[in-house]
Write an enzyme that holds these catalytic residues in place. Structure first.
Site, mmCIF file in Angstrom:
data_model
loop_
_atom_site.group_PDB
_atom_site.id
_atom_site.type_symbol
_atom_site.label_atom_id
_atom_site.label_comp_id
_atom_site.label_asym_id
_atom_site.label_seq_id
_atom_site.Cartn_x
_atom_site.Cartn_y
_atom_site.Cartn_z
ATOM 1 N N TYR A 68 -13.364 -2.260 11.889
ATOM 2 C CA TYR A 68 -11.899 -1.973 11.584
ATOM 3 C C TYR A 68 -11.336 -1.982 12.945
ATOM 4 O O TYR A 68 -9.839 -2.322 13.013
ATOM 5 C CB TYR A 68 -11.842 -0.287 11.184
ATOM 6 N N VAL B 16 -3.451 -7.417 -1.738
ATOM 7 C CA VAL B 16 -2.763 -8.363 -0.567
ATOM 8 C C VAL B 16 -3.636 -9.421 0.052
ATOM 9 O O VAL B 16 -3.284 -10.264 0.963
ATOM 10 C CB VAL B 16 -1.978 -7.567 0.631
ATOM 11 N N SER C 252 -3.491 0.385 14.461
ATOM 12 C CA SER C 252 -4.304 1.668 14.697
ATOM 13 C C SER C 252 -4.585 1.792 16.102
ATOM 14 O O SER C 252 -4.727 0.857 16.701
ATOM 15 C CB SER C 252 -5.451 1.656 13.971
ATOM 16 N N ALA D 66 -11.549 -4.177 15.198
ATOM 17 C CA ALA D 66 -11.372 -5.664 15.596
ATOM 18 C C ALA D 66 -10.182 -6.116 14.631
ATOM 19 O O ALA D 66 -9.295 -6.961 15.354
ATOM 20 C CB ALA D 66 -12.680 -6.339 15.363
ATOM 21 N N GLY E 221 0.888 -1.175 0.054
ATOM 22 C CA GLY E 221 -0.038 0.027 -0.043
ATOM 23 C C GLY E 221 0.842 1.110 0.095
ATOM 24 O O GLY E 221 0.584 2.064 0.802
ATOM 25 N N ALA E 222 1.825 1.450 -0.921
ATOM 26 C CA ALA E 222 2.610 2.280 -0.798
ATOM 27 C C ALA E 222 2.584 3.572 -1.886
ATOM 28 O O ALA E 222 3.353 4.406 -2.192
ATOM 29 C CB ALA E 222 4.258 1.944 -0.913
ATOM 30 N N SER E 223 1.159 3.395 -2.547
ATOM 31 C CA SER E 223 1.216 4.255 -3.764
ATOM 32 C C SER E 223 0.644 5.791 -3.152
ATOM 33 O O SER E 223 0.787 6.703 -3.984
ATOM 34 C CB SER E 223 -0.059 3.693 -4.422
ATOM 35 N N ARG E 224 0.241 5.670 -1.941
ATOM 36 C CA ARG E 224 0.051 7.163 -1.410
ATOM 37 C C ARG E 224 -0.075 6.926 0.247
ATOM 38 O O ARG E 224 0.463 6.184 0.670
ATOM 39 C CB ARG E 224 -1.256 7.458 -1.686
ATOM 40 N N ILE F 236 -3.811 10.497 11.779
ATOM 41 C CA ILE F 236 -2.898 11.016 10.519
ATOM 42 C C ILE F 236 -3.469 11.455 9.386
ATOM 43 O O ILE F 236 -4.866 11.002 8.677
ATOM 44 C CB ILE F 236 -2.124 9.715 10.048
HETATM 45 P P1 NAP Z 1 -4.533 5.368 2.322
HETATM 46 O O1 NAP Z 1 -4.326 6.845 2.189
HETATM 47 O O2 NAP Z 1 -6.043 5.125 2.102
HETATM 48 O O3 NAP Z 1 -3.710 4.429 1.519
HETATM 49 C C1 NAP Z 1 -4.226 2.972 1.605
HETATM 50 C C2 NAP Z 1 -3.051 2.387 0.846
HETATM 51 O O4 NAP Z 1 -3.495 0.982 0.866
HETATM 52 C C3 NAP Z 1 -3.109 2.723 -0.892
HETATM 53 O O5 NAP Z 1 -1.775 2.689 -1.270
HETATM 54 C C4 NAP Z 1 -3.697 1.458 -1.209
HETATM 55 O O6 NAP Z 1 -3.421 1.286 -2.693
HETATM 56 C C5 NAP Z 1 -3.426 0.195 -0.563
HETATM 57 N N1 NAP Z 1 -4.396 -0.748 -0.520
HETATM 58 C C6 NAP Z 1 -5.715 -0.895 -0.004
HETATM 59 N N2 NAP Z 1 -6.351 -1.989 -0.299
HETATM 60 C C7 NAP Z 1 -5.166 -2.714 -0.813
HETATM 61 C C8 NAP Z 1 -5.126 -4.171 -1.268
HETATM 62 N N3 NAP Z 1 -6.102 -5.058 -0.973
HETATM 63 N N4 NAP Z 1 -4.012 -4.532 -1.445
HETATM 64 C C9 NAP Z 1 -2.803 -3.762 -1.785
HETATM 65 N N5 NAP Z 1 -2.855 -2.534 -1.423
HETATM 66 C C10 NAP Z 1 -4.005 -2.106 -0.980
HETATM 67 O O7 NAP Z 1 -4.515 5.021 3.721
HETATM 68 P P2 NAP Z 1 -3.492 5.384 4.791
HETATM 69 O O8 NAP Z 1 -4.024 6.329 5.683
HETATM 70 O O9 NAP Z 1 -1.943 6.032 4.185
HETATM 71 O O10 NAP Z 1 -3.145 4.254 5.640
HETATM 72 C C11 NAP Z 1 -2.098 3.389 5.574
HETATM 73 C C12 NAP Z 1 -2.333 2.470 6.788
HETATM 74 O O11 NAP Z 1 -2.325 2.943 7.992
HETATM 75 C C13 NAP Z 1 -3.478 1.540 6.516
HETATM 76 O O12 NAP Z 1 -3.442 0.169 7.147
HETATM 77 C C14 NAP Z 1 -4.347 2.367 7.886
HETATM 78 O O13 NAP Z 1 -5.351 1.260 8.504
HETATM 79 C C15 NAP Z 1 -3.265 2.541 8.809
HETATM 80 N N6 NAP Z 1 -3.805 3.906 9.632
HETATM 81 C C16 NAP Z 1 -4.057 4.897 9.224
HETATM 82 C C17 NAP Z 1 -4.327 6.116 10.236
HETATM 83 C C18 NAP Z 1 -4.863 7.323 9.720
HETATM 84 O O14 NAP Z 1 -5.416 8.158 10.315
HETATM 85 N N7 NAP Z 1 -4.695 7.679 8.343
HETATM 86 C C19 NAP Z 1 -4.263 5.815 11.436
HETATM 87 C C20 NAP Z 1 -4.222 4.704 12.029
HETATM 88 C C21 NAP Z 1 -3.757 3.453 11.024
HETATM 89 P P3 NAP Z 1 -4.238 1.645 -4.123
HETATM 90 O O15 NAP Z 1 -4.143 3.208 -3.963
HETATM 91 O O16 NAP Z 1 -3.656 1.207 -5.054
HETATM 92 O O17 NAP Z 1 -5.638 1.491 -3.746
#
Ligand code: NAP
Length: 245
Positions: A153, A62, A140, A155, A9-12, A186
């Protein structure tokens, strides 16, 4: 640190920033994505322009074993065996518990939990053989304390924390460290749907009084991926501004 790292999930968002942090630290990085091909390919191309052969974009959902195994083969062909695995790919959803469908529940667990299981299982064997490796799972704060309207989420992230602790014990004798980074609020696309009021309320509940940035999480991952943390395993490092203590 000249290591080979895969960040799912490193595209963004957090994953992208983590890939950049590991790359800046000297790693060669595999940039996994599911749908955002152009973002991932552009990032890899830019990193390769600056340091040839240092980045590789790789598609895989994944939650699907065959795609994870194909990703492993592709990464090993392009960069070599993965030494640092960052299980970051994840989805979130806000919904009343009583409105959750079977499909909502199953998809949440397929991506956020089974994705971690499949990637760990796929990438561990070379680490075990070499008796070296680092796995960092992104959990999280809601997996630690639970969130209203995010029961599935919460759980799923709680399961990631338990998986981390159990796996750390199992592969510890192989000198592999397995840890969690458990972020607070975040600013990423994942939270883009939050109303300004909801975002302000979360920031208001955060002792440091600000939202976290992807770089705050990336630095924590960097520490747990680096030799500085070699005696740390099964732990939760929480860049959350003090929201969960
Ligand atoms: P995001 O901006 O929504 O990015 C999610 C990333 O996951 C994207 O690169 C997406 O790829 C990829 N992805 C989603 N489903 C996938 C799959 N089935 N297979 C492979 N890649 C997949 O999210 P983020 O905020 O950066 O979050 C990253 C992680 O941190 C997540 O596990 C999230 O639960 C955790 N987290 C986030 C926060 C927050 O406040 N943002 C807080 C706590 C934990 P595509 O772009 O190709 O779809």
């Amino acid at each position: 640190m000249e290591k080979i790292a895969l960040i799912t999930g490193a595209s963004r968002g957090i994953g992208r920033e983590t890939a950049l942090r590991l790359w800046r630290g000297g790693c060669r990085v595999a940039i996994n994505y599911q749908k955002s091909a152009s973002a991932a390919e552009e990032l890899a191309a830019e990193l390769n322009r600056l340091r040839p052969g240092s980045a590789f974009a790789v598609q895989a959902d994944v939650s699907k074993r065959e795609e994870v195994l194909a990703m492993k083969a592709a990464v090993e062909g392009a960069l070599g065996e993965v030494e640092i695995l960052v299980n970051n790919a994840g989805i979130a959803q806000q919904k009343l518990f009583t409105d959750l469908t079977d499909a909502d529940w199953d998809r949440m667990f397929a991506v956020d939990v089974k994705g971690v299981f499949l990637c760990c299982q796929a990438f561990l064997p070379p680490m075990i053989r070499k008796k070296a490796g680092k796995i960092v799972n992104i959990a999280s704060m809601w997996g630690q304390v639970g969130a209203s309207c995010e029961v599935h989420y919460s759980a799923a992230k709680g399961a990631v924390i338990a998986l981390t602790r159990a796996l750390a014990q199992e592969v510890g004798p192989s000198r592999i460290q397995v840890n969690c980074v458990s972020p607070g609020f975040i600013e990423t696309e994942m939270n883009a749907a939050l109303s300004p009021e909801a975002a302000a309320a979360l920031i208001g509940e955060t002792p440091l009084g600000v939202a976290g940035q992807p770089a705050d999480v990336a630095e924590a991952v960097w520490f747990l991926a680096s030799p500085q943390s070699d005696f740390i395993t099964g732990q939760i490092l929480a860049p959350n501004g003090g929201m969960v203590l």
